[in-house]
Design a protein around this motif. Sequence first.
Motif, PDB file in Angstrom:
ATOM      1  N   PRO A  29       0.913  -1.158  -0.073  1.00  0.00           N
ATOM      2  CA  PRO A  29       0.121  -0.047  -0.012  1.00  0.00           C
ATOM      3  C   PRO A  29       0.722   1.471   0.137  1.00  0.00           C
ATOM      4  O   PRO A  29       0.457   2.293  -0.768  1.00  0.00           O
ATOM      5  CB  PRO A  29      -0.654   0.006   1.455  1.00  0.00           C
ATOM      6  CG  PRO A  29      -0.860  -1.551   1.603  1.00  0.00           C
ATOM      7  CD  PRO A  29       0.395  -2.007   1.103  1.00  0.00           C
ATOM      8  N   VAL A  30       2.158   1.219   0.555  1.00  0.00           N
ATOM      9  CA  VAL A  30       2.940   2.554   0.837  1.00  0.00           C
ATOM     10  C   VAL A  30       3.345   2.472  -0.656  1.00  0.00           C
ATOM     11  O   VAL A  30       3.489   3.691  -1.121  1.00  0.00           O
ATOM     12  CB  VAL A  30       3.924   2.265   1.956  1.00  0.00           C
ATOM     13  CG1 VAL A  30       4.796   3.418   1.733  1.00  0.00           C
ATOM     14  CG2 VAL A  30       3.100   2.312   3.152  1.00  0.00           C
ATOM     15  N   VAL A  35       4.295   5.548  -5.844  1.00  0.00           N
ATOM     16  CA  VAL A  35       4.099   5.513  -7.530  1.00  0.00           C
ATOM     17  C   VAL A  35       2.930   6.424  -8.059  1.00  0.00           C
ATOM     18  O   VAL A  35       3.175   7.237  -8.751  1.00  0.00           O
ATOM     19  CB  VAL A  35       3.815   4.252  -7.719  1.00  0.00           C
ATOM     20  CG1 VAL A  35       3.322   4.049  -9.274  1.00  0.00           C
ATOM     21  CG2 VAL A  35       5.051   3.029  -7.289  1.00  0.00           C
ATOM     22  N   PHE A  36       1.947   6.256  -7.332  1.00  0.00           N
ATOM     23  CA  PHE A  36       0.942   7.363  -7.785  1.00  0.00           C
ATOM     24  C   PHE A  36       1.008   8.681  -7.511  1.00  0.00           C
ATOM     25  O   PHE A  36       0.721   9.810  -8.016  1.00  0.00           O
ATOM     26  CB  PHE A  36      -0.558   7.086  -7.260  1.00  0.00           C
ATOM     27  CG  PHE A  36      -1.062   5.788  -8.193  1.00  0.00           C
ATOM     28  CD1 PHE A  36      -1.824   6.147  -9.330  1.00  0.00           C
ATOM     29  CD2 PHE A  36      -1.359   4.092  -7.589  1.00  0.00           C
ATOM     30  CE1 PHE A  36      -2.113   4.870 -10.094  1.00  0.00           C
ATOM     31  CE2 PHE A  36      -1.721   3.572  -8.423  1.00  0.00           C
ATOM     32  CZ  PHE A  36      -2.339   3.667  -9.587  1.00  0.00           C
ATOM     33  N   GLY A  37       1.835   9.142  -6.264  1.00  0.00           N
ATOM     34  CA  GLY A  37       2.392  10.243  -5.735  1.00  0.00           C
ATOM     35  C   GLY A  37       3.067  10.858  -6.804  1.00  0.00           C
ATOM     36  O   GLY A  37       3.207  12.286  -7.413  1.00  0.00           O
ATOM     37  N   PRO A  48     -11.357  15.412  -7.014  1.00  0.00           N
ATOM     38  CA  PRO A  48     -11.804  14.418  -6.182  1.00  0.00           C
ATOM     39  C   PRO A  48     -11.121  13.210  -6.682  1.00  0.00           C
ATOM     40  O   PRO A  48     -11.116  12.092  -5.861  1.00  0.00           O
ATOM     41  CB  PRO A  48     -13.453  14.375  -6.787  1.00  0.00           C
ATOM     42  CG  PRO A  48     -13.708  15.581  -7.214  1.00  0.00           C
ATOM     43  CD  PRO A  48     -12.481  16.046  -8.026  1.00  0.00           C
ATOM     44  N   ILE A  49     -10.697  12.746  -7.850  1.00  0.00           N
ATOM     45  CA  ILE A  49      -9.832  11.758  -7.972  1.00  0.00           C
ATOM     46  C   ILE A  49      -8.528  11.396  -6.929  1.00  0.00           C
ATOM     47  O   ILE A  49      -8.237  10.282  -6.792  1.00  0.00           O
ATOM     48  CB  ILE A  49      -9.367  11.640  -9.733  1.00  0.00           C
ATOM     49  CG1 ILE A  49      -8.803  10.407 -10.044  1.00  0.00           C
ATOM     50  CG2 ILE A  49      -8.219  12.652  -9.758  1.00  0.00           C
ATOM     51  CD1 ILE A  49      -9.938   9.288 -10.171  1.00  0.00           C
ATOM     52  N   MET A  50      -8.349  12.346  -6.660  1.00  0.00           N
ATOM     53  CA  MET A  50      -6.906  12.467  -5.577  1.00  0.00           C
ATOM     54  C   MET A  50      -7.508  11.870  -4.116  1.00  0.00           C
ATOM     55  O   MET A  50      -6.383  11.460  -3.581  1.00  0.00           O
ATOM     56  CB  MET A  50      -6.491  14.066  -5.404  1.00  0.00           C
ATOM     57  CG  MET A  50      -5.772  14.593  -6.498  1.00  0.00           C
ATOM     58  SD  MET A  50      -4.505  13.397  -7.081  1.00  0.00           S
ATOM     59  CE  MET A  50      -4.108  14.262  -8.700  1.00  0.00           C
ATOM     60  N   THR A  51      -8.773  11.522  -4.011  1.00  0.00           N
ATOM     61  CA  THR A  51      -9.121  10.761  -2.872  1.00  0.00           C
ATOM     62  C   THR A  51      -8.991   9.260  -3.074  1.00  0.00           C
ATOM     63  O   THR A  51      -9.271   8.476  -2.328  1.00  0.00           O
ATOM     64  CB  THR A  51     -10.529  11.077  -2.444  1.00  0.00           C
ATOM     65  OG1 THR A  51     -11.293  10.862  -3.464  1.00  0.00           O
ATOM     66  CG2 THR A  51     -10.507  12.654  -2.088  1.00  0.00           C
ATOM     67  N   TYR A  52      -8.848   9.089  -4.552  1.00  0.00           N
ATOM     68  CA  TYR A  52      -9.033   7.578  -5.050  1.00  0.00           C
ATOM     69  C   TYR A  52      -7.388   6.894  -4.666  1.00  0.00           C
ATOM     70  O   TYR A  52      -7.636   5.998  -4.091  1.00  0.00           O
ATOM     71  CB  TYR A  52      -9.139   7.659  -6.453  1.00  0.00           C
ATOM     72  CG  TYR A  52      -8.771   6.406  -7.191  1.00  0.00           C
ATOM     73  CD1 TYR A  52      -9.505   4.942  -7.017  1.00  0.00           C
ATOM     74  CD2 TYR A  52      -7.624   6.038  -7.912  1.00  0.00           C
ATOM     75  CE1 TYR A  52      -9.453   3.993  -7.377  1.00  0.00           C
ATOM     76  CE2 TYR A  52      -7.319   4.962  -8.750  1.00  0.00           C
ATOM     77  CZ  TYR A  52      -8.084   3.690  -8.182  1.00  0.00           C
ATOM     78  OH  TYR A  52      -7.958   2.622  -8.840  1.00  0.00           O
ATOM     79  N   PHE A  53      -6.677   7.471  -4.835  1.00  0.00           N
ATOM     80  CA  PHE A  53      -5.092   6.936  -4.819  1.00  0.00           C
ATOM     81  C   PHE A  53      -4.701   6.442  -3.336  1.00  0.00           C
ATOM     82  O   PHE A  53      -4.517   5.049  -3.202  1.00  0.00           O
ATOM     83  CB  PHE A  53      -3.860   7.942  -5.280  1.00  0.00           C
ATOM     84  CG  PHE A  53      -4.154   8.124  -6.751  1.00  0.00           C
ATOM     85  CD1 PHE A  53      -4.266   7.303  -7.731  1.00  0.00           C
ATOM     86  CD2 PHE A  53      -4.254   9.575  -7.247  1.00  0.00           C
ATOM     87  CE1 PHE A  53      -4.457   7.590  -9.159  1.00  0.00           C
ATOM     88  CE2 PHE A  53      -4.607   9.807  -8.434  1.00  0.00           C
ATOM     89  CZ  PHE A  53      -4.546   8.852  -9.550  1.00  0.00           C
ATOM     90  N   PRO A  54      -5.028   7.127  -2.448  1.00  0.00           N
ATOM     91  CA  PRO A  54      -4.716   6.690  -0.958  1.00  0.00           C
ATOM     92  C   PRO A  54      -5.874   5.722  -0.440  1.00  0.00           C
ATOM     93  O   PRO A  54      -5.365   4.830   0.191  1.00  0.00           O
ATOM     94  CB  PRO A  54      -4.637   7.924  -0.181  1.00  0.00           C
ATOM     95  CG  PRO A  54      -5.472   8.896  -0.885  1.00  0.00           C
ATOM     96  CD  PRO A  54      -5.335   8.997  -2.451  1.00  0.00           C
ATOM     97  N   THR A  55      -7.148   6.182  -0.688  1.00  0.00           N
ATOM     98  CA  THR A  55      -8.022   4.906  -0.383  1.00  0.00           C
ATOM     99  C   THR A  55      -7.888   3.844  -0.924  1.00  0.00           C
ATOM    100  O   THR A  55      -7.991   2.695  -0.475  1.00  0.00           O
ATOM    101  CB  THR A  55      -9.491   5.458  -0.425  1.00  0.00           C
ATOM    102  OG1 THR A  55      -9.554   6.062  -1.643  1.00  0.00           O
ATOM    103  CG2 THR A  55      -9.642   7.081   0.492  1.00  0.00           C
ATOM    104  N   VAL A 118       2.784   9.072   4.507  1.00  0.00           N
ATOM    105  CA  VAL A 118       3.640   9.121   3.523  1.00  0.00           C
ATOM    106  C   VAL A 118       3.051   9.869   2.313  1.00  0.00           C
ATOM    107  O   VAL A 118       3.683  10.712   1.789  1.00  0.00           O
ATOM    108  CB  VAL A 118       4.179   7.751   2.878  1.00  0.00           C
ATOM    109  CG1 VAL A 118       4.808   7.760   1.426  1.00  0.00           C
ATOM    110  CG2 VAL A 118       4.961   7.186   3.808  1.00  0.00           C
ATOM    111  N   GLY A 119       1.771   9.723   2.120  1.00  0.00           N
ATOM    112  CA  GLY A 119       0.996  10.482   1.140  1.00  0.00           C
ATOM    113  C   GLY A 119       1.040  11.939   1.309  1.00  0.00           C
ATOM    114  O   GLY A 119       1.253  12.670   0.604  1.00  0.00           O
TER     115      GLY A 119
END
Length: 241
Positions: A29-30, A35-37, A48-55, A118-119
């Motif tokens: 998960p980290v 990677v997406f960061g 709002p798509i930015m709430t997708y990556f960490p969740t 980390v995010g």
Amino acid sequence: MSGGGTLTFTELKLFLRDPASTIATVALPVAIVVVFGVIAQPAGDADPIMTYFPTMALALGLAQLALNLTPTTLAGYREKGILRRMSTTPVHPAKMLTAQLAISVGLAVVAAVLVTLVGHLGFQFELPQHVPGFLAAFGLGCAALFSMGLLVAAVAPSARVATGVGVGLFFVSLVFGGVFMPAETLPPFLVRIGDFTPLGATMQSLRDSWGGTMPEPLHLAVLGGYTIVAGLAAAKLFRWE
């Protein structure tokens, strides 16, 4: 240290000796957030798509723990006769279930903290904006998914079968739960199906709370329903040998 505490500590040491399990539940998960960061560069982006990556990273790690590792471990202990032998000692095998759940939930919490920090610190992903909603979503999500994992462990005759069933549930959940792809990009009927799956309801609840709103009552009710039904079924069907 009490007998339950000693058993939990021993099981944790056994878990940590398996690098693959640690990587799948905490490091993966980290790594996804990193990677997406790097790709998305979210600093200052209110999309709002930015709430997708960490969740998505949180949901993936939680599903790995609940649907893959937990049922395989418990079914393997039963298959090897460990639970049966424990039933003849003062350490009741129910304490093994408690120890496994404590370790799994603890690892899920560690993964959640690391993903969030980390995010946010490394890539400026927003922190969860609705903290009570996030805690409710995470807690009910854990309860629902681990109840499903315990149900798989209860009915699977062997570790091999538990692994197969768990992996099948895992990938089906990823497809219908809005984890493989953001809900915004999925057909409406898939999103609707995901609303009634434990991983889908967890994912959407986490995204809502991350974006600053309370999770929808439907999603919380779905998670509560899975917790009660699957949990009671697992308790009734679970066999020590």
